[in-house]
Design a protein around this motif. Structure first.
Motif, short mmCIF file in Angstrom:
data_model
loop_
_atom_site.label_atom_id
_atom_site.label_comp_id
_atom_site.label_asym_id
_atom_site.label_seq_id
_atom_site.Cartn_x
_atom_site.Cartn_y
_atom_site.Cartn_z
N PRO A 1 5.30 0.21 0.41
CA PRO A 1 5.42 -0.10 -1.03
C PRO A 1 6.19 -1.39 -1.27
O PRO A 1 6.89 -1.88 -0.38
CB PRO A 1 6.18 1.11 -1.58
CG PRO A 1 6.96 1.62 -0.42
CD PRO A 1 6.13 1.34 0.81
N ASP B 1 0.85 -1.19 0.00
CA ASP B 1 0.00 0.00 0.00
C ASP B 1 0.89 1.23 0.00
O ASP B 1 2.11 1.14 -0.10
CB ASP B 1 -0.99 0.00 1.18
CG ASP B 1 -0.30 0.01 2.54
OD1 ASP B 1 0.86 0.44 2.64
OD2 ASP B 1 -0.95 -0.41 3.51
N HIS B 2 0.27 2.39 0.14
CA HIS B 2 1.02 3.66 0.08
C HIS B 2 2.11 3.73 1.16
O HIS B 2 3.21 4.22 0.92
CB HIS B 2 0.05 4.84 0.22
CG HIS B 2 0.73 6.16 0.09
ND1 HIS B 2 1.24 6.84 1.17
CD2 HIS B 2 1.03 6.90 -1.00
CE1 HIS B 2 1.81 7.95 0.76
NE2 HIS B 2 1.68 8.02 -0.56
#
Length: 146
Positions: free
Chosen positions: A39, A35-36
């Motif tokens: 990574p 996810d953000h």
């Protein structure tokens, strides 16, 4: 098909899109979602490898520097009819200080015969490698590259 609240660049004839999760094995071996904030771990590679260094040696001497691209094995080839020692050394100050390579405190990348093998993987920017020759007989044909 009913209108969706967002403008999607794909056609959804069923009115839904299947969900999936993308992940990788973390250092503990567990599934880690990408996810953000977490990574996918990647390593940027150099666009092109450095130019190989190659030549012949028949006496005491040195060659270098070879500035390896990070994260890529450095290959050393030694060939010919020769006696003596070829040692790979490493520097982080443009060759002013050179240290022999070690593995668990034992000498590494010091050769007394022909070889063709990976000798090092560098991860520190600016580190350079050198070859030190102590040839007592014959001539060694050498090449260091990535």
């Amino acid at each position: 098909m009913k209108d969706l609240p967002i403008d999607l660049p794909i056609d959804l004839p069923g009115g839904f899109a299947p969900a999936f999760a993308l992940g990788y094995a973390d250092p503990a071996g567990r599934f880690a979602l990408i996810d953000h904030d977490s990574p996918l771990p990647v390593l940027a590679r150099a666009e092109s490898p450095p130019q190989p260094l190659e030549g012949m040696a028949a006496t005491v001497g040195e060659e270098g520097p070879f500035a390896p691209a990070p994260g890529t094995p450095v290959m050393l080839r030694l060939a010919g009819e020769w006696e003596g020692t070829v040692t790979v050394t490493r520097s982080t100050n443009n060759g002013a200080t050179r240290n022999p390579l070690t593995l668990a405190g034992a000498p590494w990348a010091s050769f007394t015969g022909n070889a063709c093998e990976p000798v090092w993987v560098e991860y520190e920017d600016g580190a350079t490698l050198y070859l030190e020759f102590d040839i007592t007989g014959g001539t060694v044909d050498w090449r260091i590259a990535q």
